[in-house]
Design an enzyme around this catalytic site. Sequence first.
Site, short mmCIF file in Angstrom:
data_model
loop_
_atom_site.label_atom_id
_atom_site.label_comp_id
_atom_site.label_asym_id
_atom_site.label_seq_id
_atom_site.Cartn_x
_atom_site.Cartn_y
_atom_site.Cartn_z
N ASN A 27 0.86 -1.19 0.00
CA ASN A 27 0.00 0.00 0.00
C ASN A 27 0.90 1.24 0.00
O ASN A 27 1.90 1.28 0.71
CB ASN A 27 -0.86 -0.03 1.28
CG ASN A 27 -1.86 1.09 1.39
OD1 ASN A 27 -2.65 1.31 0.47
ND2 ASN A 27 -1.84 1.82 2.51
N HIS A 57 -4.38 9.86 -1.68
CA HIS A 57 -4.46 11.15 -1.00
C HIS A 57 -4.23 12.20 -2.09
O HIS A 57 -3.09 12.51 -2.44
CB HIS A 57 -3.40 11.25 0.10
CG HIS A 57 -3.66 10.32 1.24
ND1 HIS A 57 -4.77 10.44 2.05
CD2 HIS A 57 -2.98 9.24 1.68
CE1 HIS A 57 -4.75 9.48 2.97
NE2 HIS A 57 -3.68 8.72 2.76
N GLU A 66 -7.25 4.90 0.76
CA GLU A 66 -7.27 6.05 1.70
C GLU A 66 -7.72 7.33 0.99
O GLU A 66 -7.17 8.42 1.24
CB GLU A 66 -5.88 6.25 2.31
CG GLU A 66 -5.32 5.00 2.98
CD GLU A 66 -3.99 5.20 3.70
OE1 GLU A 66 -3.55 6.35 3.86
OE2 GLU A 66 -3.39 4.18 4.10
C1 XIL Z 1 -2.51 8.96 9.27
C2 XIL Z 1 -3.70 9.23 10.17
O1 XIL Z 1 -4.78 9.64 9.39
C3 XIL Z 1 -3.35 10.28 11.20
O2 XIL Z 1 -4.40 10.41 12.15
C4 XIL Z 1 -2.06 9.92 11.90
O3 XIL Z 1 -1.68 10.98 12.77
C5 XIL Z 1 -0.95 9.65 10.91
O4 XIL Z 1 -1.36 8.64 10.00
N1 XIL Z 1 -0.74 6.89 4.97
C6 XIL Z 1 -1.18 5.88 5.77
C7 XIL Z 1 -2.05 6.19 6.94
O5 XIL Z 1 -0.95 4.71 5.47
O6 XIL Z 1 -1.85 5.31 8.00
C8 XIL Z 1 -1.86 7.61 7.40
O7 XIL Z 1 -2.82 7.87 8.42
C9 XIL Z 1 -1.99 8.57 6.25
C10 XIL Z 1 -0.95 8.30 5.21
#
Ligand code: XIL
Length: 347
Positions: free
Chosen positions: A198, A234, A262
């Site tokens: 991932n 993201h 995500e």
């Molecule tokens: C992020 C969370 O959303 C936050 O609350 C935390 O402080 C940091 O991690 N990639 C990932 C996720 O795989 O686990 C991350 O999540 C965002 C980026």
Amino acid sequence: MRRFSGKMSVAVLSAVALTAGTFTATAAHASGPLREHAEQRGIEIGVAINDGLLSNQQYASIAGSEFSQVTAENVMKWETLQPSQGQFNWGQADQIVDFAKQNNQRVYGHTLVWHSQTPGWVQGLGAGEMDTAMREHINAVLGRYGDDVEVWDVANEVIGDNAQLRNSFWLQTLGEDYIANAFEYARQADPDAELCLNDYSIDGINAKSDAYYQLAQDLLARGVPLTCMGFQAHLILGQVPSDMQQNLQRFADLGLDVYVTELDIRMDLNGGAPTQQQLAQQAEDYRSVVEACLGVERCKGLTTWGVHDASSWVPDQFPGQGAPLMWDDNYQQKPAYTAVHDTLAGD
Ligand code: XIL
């Protein structure tokens, strides 16, 4: 075939409604929750949740009714599950699993091996001990959740923005085989689970996703039990990669299931609220991502990284940006919600 089932059932429903002289069935179909339409399309629609927010009724009601799958936003990470060696803290993760059971949802496990949110005691180990700690952590977590979690991000963000293996403490201490070993340990602990890589910034075709394509091919050629690929997505407003579907498809063509894991689409807020124009663009962007997933037979699910804007990680991580989700700060549906809904419903 699966992609047509949704459309066929719309047709069947319409036919039934017409013969019965009522349009109730079609109207209900068009307005149901996201999960109802996702199910007809053969995909999961997921959401990342926080156990601490489940006591809020609006939050819990949206998370439980609209989505067919949940991911723990933080509490299945190593720092929460095993903060000190051999001491496990299952309470918060259990809450997420219980919530999913109550709502008849699947759980997406996130994440077993990552350079971030991993306690210092792990990072300071020597090679032999670190390998053992990794195996024991994976065994313990899959031992506890093997029946409840069908899919895991086994290794998260193992390639850096330079498209090389990330120079993490894992790589430095164990060498590149730590990735294959994590998958082997996970498979030994759970013979059935889906096991994923991932990462972010690999949603379109670029140097980093090319590096993943190469890594996935190498692992598969060696018989490593990699079965799926997670694309975090993201994303930035107006910048959904135009080749996202093509990119997902090339990984699917390797025999992997693919997931959007995500999704959020952030925008510049300059201290204010989103403009109508921004919200309309965001709706288009969400639609494009859903279409990319629906266009790939092996795209099994799409998860948004949070329920509503006020609980998103974005404003903390990207100062000045925000409003990346389908519900606003007050739990009102945004145009992005309608776009996702209608795309899943085939409208
Ligand atoms: C992020 C969370 O959303 C936050 O609350 C935390 O402080 C940091 O991690 N990639 C990932 C996720 O795989 O686990 C991350 O999540 C965002 C980026």
